[in-house]
Design an enzyme around this catalytic site. Sequence first.
Site, PDB file in Angstrom:
ATOM      1  N   GLY A 102      -5.665  42.511  71.007  1.00 15.03           N
ATOM      2  CA  GLY A 102      -5.960  42.917  69.631  1.00 15.03           C
ATOM      3  C   GLY A 102      -6.465  41.754  68.798  1.00 15.03           C
ATOM      4  O   GLY A 102      -7.212  41.945  67.831  1.00 15.03           O
ATOM      5  N   GLU A 105     -10.048  41.578  69.570  1.00 11.88           N
ATOM      6  CA  GLU A 105     -10.675  42.776  68.991  1.00 11.88           C
ATOM      7  C   GLU A 105     -10.859  42.607  67.476  1.00 11.88           C
ATOM      8  O   GLU A 105     -11.855  43.054  66.914  1.00 11.88           O
ATOM      9  CB  GLU A 105      -9.838  44.023  69.294  1.00 11.88           C
ATOM     10  CG  GLU A 105      -9.924  44.428  70.764  1.00 11.88           C
ATOM     11  CD  GLU A 105      -9.138  45.695  71.047  1.00 11.88           C
ATOM     12  OE1 GLU A 105      -7.901  45.644  70.942  1.00 11.88           O
ATOM     13  OE2 GLU A 105      -9.759  46.735  71.343  1.00 11.88           O
TER      14      GLU A 105
END
Length: 688
Positions: A102, A105
């Site tokens: 994440g 991301e």
Amino acid sequence: MNDIVSLDIESGIGILTIDSPPVNALGINVRRALDNNFKALAADERVQAIVLLCAGRTFFAGADITEFGKPMESPQLPDVFETIEAAGKPVIAAIHGTALGGGLETALVCHFRIAVPSAKLGLPEVNLGLLPGAGGTQRLPRIVGVEVALEMMTSGRPISAKDALANGVIDALANDGKLREDAVAFARKIVDERRPAVRVRDLETMIETARGRPEIFAAFRQKNARAFRGFKAPDAIIKCVEAAVNLPFDEGIAVERAQFMTLMASTESAAQRYVFFAERETSKIPDVPPTTPTLPIAKAGVIGAGTMGGGITMNFLNAGIPVTLCEMSQEALDRGLGVIRKNYENSAAKGKLTPAQVEQRLGLITPALGLDALHDVDLVIEAVFEEMSVKKDIFGKLDAIVKPGAILASNTSYLDIDEIAAATSRPEWVMGLHFFSPANVMRLLEVVRGKETKLDLIATGMKLAKSIGKTPVLSRVCHGFIANRIMTVRGVQANALVLEGPTPAEIDKVVYDYGFAMGQFQMMDLVGLDVIGRGINERTVNGDLVKRDRLGQKKNGGYYDYDASRNPTPSPVAAALIADFAAYKGIENHGPQSADEILARLNYVIVNEGAKILEEGIALRASDIDMACILGYGWPVYTGGPMFWGDTVGLPKIVAKLKEYQAKYGETFKPAALLEKLADEGKSFTRG
Ligand code: NAD
């Protein structure tokens, strides 16, 4: 909440710094902070561009694993990402430490990325049987293209900032220690040059070339077929990237979401997430708290420069620890040193080591004949022949040679550490350190605790394992400790089953399809039937094959015949010997059996043996047994190991089948008391 955010505006650049120790995981507080502050910065007219930074040792290191398995509080990551993308001004991620999962991301949602040279970037979700589920599968290919994106996401391996710059994951490198200044200057330049803040979701150039070309994905699947076998996540990732290439962004995101949810609900991912935590559990020992003193290992000694001694020595050399390597004869010593040199030279040929590093490592060895040279070492590991009298003799001698306060360890596979310890006047200084072959490669180290082993030694063994790149699993003393004991029962059943009808190839196919690299009989052929049969006096199929000079792959074939490229084909000679042996034993051939039946016969006994290992207190926890099998025997990770797998099958089903076998074949199959108890109570080994 505000204490995790600091906000500055410098010459028109908004600088948002998140400080959520230890690793700026993307938990609910961080998500809220990002969402609120990006909204504020978007609305602030003084701000022309935004730099997103993290304080402390790293950029967002990934999801908050404590939130796993719980309903996720809003805003969720995709909500935050929408806010960032809607900022309407350039956003620059400024990366240091590790931008993983994440974390990366988040950086991919930004319009630009800058990183310090020491930064590492990656999407490791595949290792948990998952995929980057917050748009990573859709955005990464738009930045780096299909090939690099597939490689990064299906391997899960992080890349260096230098590689990230080369393949376009980042746009610029910052100077070490100057990330903030350099990121602000980069942002200023973007604004001054009026470079448009194109959202990553709108980038097309890198994916256009792969559109409508399914053969690219087919080739990638084929190239990696072996590595991906049995895992669900790599294929799901490939499907997502195909969607990124062929569908509009929002539809691609929907595919990613659906694939993510399927993976999340899969046994494979549950198993891989379990293994992730299980590996971190193994060093927790109730009566050996983290405060237990450990002994410094500045110099090691290894006795025996054979198969294991050589590999064990390499572990120490790789960690920069000098080794005194003892043998009985100059010839054996030279042979052992030669093998170590050859292994290092092979690594050098592959570019993994420089020739200077090879020499430097070899230079850490002090070769010696006899044991006297071991007087000054902090740890001795004995790896001589597997014979109690030889081991006792050596430990008796060591007692007189080795300095007080040094650890005396044996690498024995099956022998009683307490009996070995009793050959010394200091049994509390004796333990087992059981490596797996090849010892420089396999990641399991069984730390064997004798009756009298000092707690300091156990703590040292656990720490040592980590410092040489191994995962330690604690075992009490029993025949074969954890991994060998448990896997031996499968071998016994395979040998029995082959007399009842199923052929070696049929049995091996079941083992292979379950996820092992090879079947039981192929493995025996590889190791060598003469080696496997050593010390066994009664007649066996194995022994009959050896009598016919069939030693396995190395000579004339064994259970299989082999062509020049070592491809196995069923052997008529072996089939005849098996039939002959079955007749000698009076065992009737009932023909083939279903794959399910074969698997139950081979694996349920393993689960049962694991239960015995637990009830005898040999292993501390079921997950330690799973780690031992995964790391020591290549048990397929996506099953979670034998105990997790047993829970997946259902313990009542296993107990019922074992009882059926018990009635048919005898007491070997009697369910362990613990197994029956858990089954009766509706409990499990690994899931409460
Ligand atoms: P090996 O036969 O390859 O090597 C043993 C070496 O010990 C030989 O080189 C021999 O010359 C030397 N040696 C014997 N007596 C000695 C003495 N008194 N002083 C100095 N050197 C002596 O055997 P191996 O496969 O390396 O196994 C060694 C030990 O490791 C055994 O206890 C075995 O059970 C255990 N082990 C083996 C494996 C494996 O897969 N081979 C795996 C784990 C543990």
